[in-house]
Design an enzyme around this catalytic site. Structure first.
Site, mmCIF file in Angstrom:
data_model
loop_
_atom_site.group_PDB
_atom_site.id
_atom_site.type_symbol
_atom_site.label_atom_id
_atom_site.label_comp_id
_atom_site.label_asym_id
_atom_site.label_seq_id
_atom_site.Cartn_x
_atom_site.Cartn_y
_atom_site.Cartn_z
ATOM 1 N N GLY A 157 -6.851 -39.919 -46.289
ATOM 2 C CA GLY A 157 -6.223 -38.614 -46.458
ATOM 3 C C GLY A 157 -4.714 -38.687 -46.554
ATOM 4 O O GLY A 157 -4.107 -39.740 -46.348
ATOM 5 N N ASN A 205 1.071 -50.629 -51.217
ATOM 6 C CA ASN A 205 2.057 -51.636 -51.620
ATOM 7 C C ASN A 205 3.444 -51.009 -51.771
ATOM 8 O O ASN A 205 4.452 -51.727 -51.817
ATOM 9 C CB ASN A 205 1.622 -52.364 -52.894
ATOM 10 N N TYR A 209 7.592 -41.588 -50.069
ATOM 11 C CA TYR A 209 6.171 -41.855 -49.827
ATOM 12 C C TYR A 209 6.001 -43.210 -49.139
ATOM 13 O O TYR A 209 5.304 -43.341 -48.126
ATOM 14 C CB TYR A 209 5.410 -41.807 -51.159
ATOM 15 N N SER A 232 -3.184 -50.633 -57.204
ATOM 16 C CA SER A 232 -3.528 -49.589 -58.162
ATOM 17 C C SER A 232 -5.035 -49.601 -58.355
ATOM 18 O O SER A 232 -5.565 -50.439 -59.084
ATOM 19 C CB SER A 232 -2.819 -49.842 -59.497
#
Lengths: 280, 280, 280, 280, 280, 280
Positions: free
Chosen positions: C84, C124, C148, C177
């Site tokens: 989340g 990352n 972030y 990713s």
């Protein structure tokens, strides 16, 4: 390079012009063909005859110690694969011309001509005085095993300077033993197949950013004296191994010559090869 | 060894005479057959019965704590694979005889007899008090998990001394759990197949120079607590893995016993096994 | 968790109740199905609609910034997979609610409810300001590439505190990713297949002890910017690679935009994305 | 120790009972007096005569190889300063009794008697095969220079085990050359004044927590082969230096004996001292 | 800052305007006077009353959680010494406002206003869960010992981001215990005299380049848990020591409470202080 | 050196004959007098006039690029202090003659003449592209800041080779700024007083064994960019500091020129000095 890559038609190859020095040498011959796929124009040079010149090639005989000639050689070049110079122990004056003065000429010209990257054939002989009972990574201290090895250390320092000062990128390939096949038991450890060599150059040319990088050029042999973990950003994965050649060398007990320095150090016979007397 | 290997006919095997101690034990039995291919003569010894003796073998029952017997045992030996001694937690006096006095006798005799190399069965219990949430490389600090582990640290120090002092080479094998198959979930991590064990000994005997080396003996299991990167000069590549045995142990959530030290440390049950009271 | 796992019939699954946050997101959707095999009850939550609820599932819409709701959410939970929060650059106040206050609520509640372990989706981007010409291991200094990323560093510090203070275990997944396929050349390096992502969560949940662990979530891609050697105790082995997607991105020479920071740092476009202005 | 320190009147000394082994030796004599200030009762022991016994002292002649005697010796002891055993190269059987069996007896008894801490006289000879052209910190690999040095490595491993297993704390003092004054040029580097030795023991006894610590015992000499940076939590600051003794050794050019190993390694003459033949 | 320093008359002070936050706090009061010598204008702020305002001062009461007020506060400022926020364990919501939202406001405003450098009061509690039997250098992994410590880790990450992203320099001062004198034995280790604190700020403001630096703020105490070797480019040399205060704390044997975590970790009582319940 | 030191009368000085190159330069002049105390004969050389020649001196004008002359120069020499060559940025051909060919001639001759040790004036410019916000130890990677710096890297590699190959010892002095006093703020960091320089040479000549050593030549200045911890075996303790010169440079805020590379890198102005065009 006055116009950008972006102005060129999509059908063109990734590089407009690559320069290959030492094109007439052992590894130069292997690589020369592969470059055709990567550049519109491949400029090849050596001090030895270059053989037939293909349609996409520009060939010229240049002594790297000739400053003016080297500057001309670098004109219009995007990137260089520098295999030129002397690759064995030799008298110091010969090494001075080929590997020190010649290399300075190359970098000086490359910087002035706006070359973006040089793939530099360094050598495992830059660290050949590390013992065979150790594994060296790319940060290991320099331990040249010969005057030849010292000139390779010079090349790594010079290229580092050109990167820190001008942003000119270099990948230093610490090439092991790249021949058709290993010639002695030591080369089972240092063997780099021609195919893996070409792949290593490919990674070095096409990785987006390389900065000033150092990488060992060895195939995926059973025994390893080097560790490329911290060079993994180059994406080099050898496909070959000397395992297929192990049968050439009969299994023996460790040699009785316990004091033989060529067995104690990764450089092998190089550690005793120099310094050589000048040829007169 | 009065005449050199080079004087022998080419048909002979790499080693003239190998000594295997602990030949009647779990791993000794596995290795005994393999040695036949590597040496003209395999001298096997143990304190337990050695079974049938093959044509190429010399067998003798020797207590390693018997100094004179050990000196006789080492005569004419090129190299030793030392699996003898106690390999589990035991009362200190027993460990003292077998793993400390016995090991000193072995090295003292080997040095006097001109033995070139010893492959020494050390153990992961020399570092068993490292947590299971870490990965130890061959330079990790010693953290023995038992008195047994302490005697393995002693062996690593003693052999280091004999190398630094006399050039007598040793490979310390920090063997994990080498059985037919893992017996519990922990052994899925520490499992070393018999085939990989034999290969590890082969590498340790035939690598040209080993100096004083340390290497973990584990197969290519999924979970790893150890890292052999810096021992890559030995050329050891495990072929097996405990993955094929994972089905033996049902998948469970992490144990509720969060304070159980046998779960927290790589040594597992060994961390609680000692010290043991002497048997009287 | 008032009764122990051992009291339950053998037919039950390893975990009694797992909580999955962010279950409606990109990765949550991938993982949700897999959890069915691992727990009797899977409690799923998100701030977005959760779709159909399976028989073994408990679903609830919860804002992680709502302290009381989060405490209720954690009741009876064995372990949490926390996906989340916000997973891209966003205005600071949004990140504050979702990734800082929300995370504190989660850990505070988990500790009080006796939760044993949290698998935390770090990123990352916690180390995205390391250059693309380096390889970072799990001990590399934090170098967030965005606000972030800063909140992900906060999460790693907060979870470290809860482990050191209360023994509540966390595995921080520095996910690269994870999409159907790489969307640009950079993602060839950072690609994590859905299958490998699920395997990474599986290892993080089932490894017996994890302490406070950090591990990079990338598939076995050709080029690597990260090194999981010291996380090998988790047993994570990616099965996929971005190699199969390399054809999507034509081979080019290194970009001419030598000063473009999105090419120089592992974080790629994130390094220029923030800080973002609040939405008003 | 059945009642706590807190129950004792304020006038009492910090320790109730300290045990000093090797009290009749070179360093034991130096330390014995100092202990009076630190403990209500000082129990002194040796295999040699202990001279006059002060009112606050308990004296006993004990052979450390005598298990029962050692267990009696440790009764009621808070902490131990263990200087006993052999402190030079000696035949292996002598070292085995004094430094291996004796040390095991000490730790076994200390653990059973609830002793909290042992200050253990290890030695720089545990790392004496490091070259004189290096500086070793407390994490440097063990490189014993003698069988004596090997037994000191044993002591460091054994005490590590007792700390990891039982929480029994140890400070391993790698003592250099502690005499009235340096006896040769090498001792200018390894000199530890008596005053600094006593201060080092004081730090080792009174630092609140020491875990299992290693620290080099050298004064603040001009030339340093060791680095105590990571032992700074012990608060040891030498007050003396060998500089005042430099005039005793005339300035000379580096010795011509370039191959002399006693000059190449930190252990000096110890590197050639062993192994010694047993006295018969 | 629209005109350069070079345009100002030579008589002016090094900085034109410095901002001091937390000016009414324990350390703010100490520093406030010293800043007069370093800047033409000293802007002081706090949420508590600021007392008399000197001629060279600008004073304002500002809540750091008030974004607009903070932006106004940073106008025209060359550099900041940020002592504001909460410096002890507190309920999370309080820490969130003061140390997380407040710090973001500060950096966001500083970047927009062109501030060149921030000296940030981090804390040794960012690494307080390292054991007292270790010495941490400036690269040691973060181990916060409290929610307060977690917010200091946040500050170190946030400031790192602003440096990597915008070049805004920060020195993170991991301040120990800066009071008139140590209040307990632990503070003998963590003591930072007011004079040394001011010198540390001076070094942090005047060193030509600092990048993103971390440095421990402790005086030259006898026992050290921290190592500033790699911060030596800041030129900080403490002049004071807690040695003069050692007499305040009677010498005692190590505490009997061997399991007391406040004795095991550098953070001392902080390791048990949190998380705190909100005040309602 | 045909007879040993031991054969000489006690009244003689430690060295029989020392060679000082660069004797007419800035540092050569400082050192020349000091050598009188250390050697019976001091041979001084330079390409510039050498002034009055003392009774214990042998003086000769030699171009180091003249191979035959250099070989003659080294005859009968015990040890060399090599300050000769170019010590600032210069055109490459000049550096090639003086610092590359000249150095090779020196080592080649020294090896043939049996010289035991060379003290080599390397430079901090071998690592000058390390940032001013870092502290480099003696193992830091080479980062030359100029072609001059590259030639110093060459010297360190060449001397390493002669040590590994022939045992010829070298101490590489990475000298900072050795003048009467610092000339600019940067030199407050790099300052090496003449007295400390002479002491550094003394340590380098008289330490019993040095192998191939690297040490930074800086006084005990307040700010440090270098760390000699691992060179402590040389016993170098600077007595002076640039603190006494700090008043020469008014305290200023960090320069506004944030992008000025001469402020970002330890090499200062050298990082922009080269490459220089040849003088024609």
């Amino acid at each position: 390079m006055t116009d950008s890559n972006l102005d060129r038609p999509a059908a063109q190859k990734p590089f407009r012009r690559l320069l290959l020095t030492g094109a007439a040498g052992n590894l130069g011959k292997q690589l020369r063909g592969a470059l055709a796929a990567w550049a519109d124009v491949v400029r090849v040079t050596d001090i030895a005859p270059l053989g037939d010149v293909a349609a996409h090639e520009e060939a010229s005989i240049v002594d790297l110690a000739d400053e003016a000639a080297v500057h001309a050689l670098l004109e219009g070049v995007d990137a260089v694969v520098h295999l030129g110079g002397i690759s064995v122990e030799a008298p110091f004056e010969d090494l001075l011309d080929a590997n020190i003065r010649g290399l300075y000429n190359l970098y000086s010209a490359a910087q002035k001509q706006g070359v973006k990257r040089i793939v530099y054939a360094s050598s495992n002989h830059a660290v050949g005085f590390h013992p065979t009972t150790s594994v060296v990574d790319i940060d290991a201290p320099l331990r040249p095993d010969s005057l030849y090895g010292v000139t390779k250390c010079f090349g790594e320092s010079l290229s580092r300077y050109y990167f820190d000062r001008f942003g000119l990128e270099t990948v230093c390939l610490r090439i092991g033993s790249s021949f058709e096949q290993p010639k002695n038991p030591r080369m089972l450890v240092t063997y780099l197949s021609f195919r893996d060599f070409i792949e290593l150059v490919r990674c070095s040319l096409f990785t987006n950013r390389v900065g000033h990088a150092i990488v060992y050029g060895v195939s995926d042999n059973r025994t390893k004296w080097v560790d490329n973990t911290r060079a993994a950003f180059l994406g080099f994965h050898p496909q070959d191994s000397s395992i297929e050649f192990e049968h050439l060398f009969p299994v023996t007990a460790p040699t009785a010559e316990l004091d033989d320095p060529t067995q104690h150090f990764q450089g092998g016979p190089f550690v005793l090869a120099g310094p050589m007397e000048p040829k007169r």
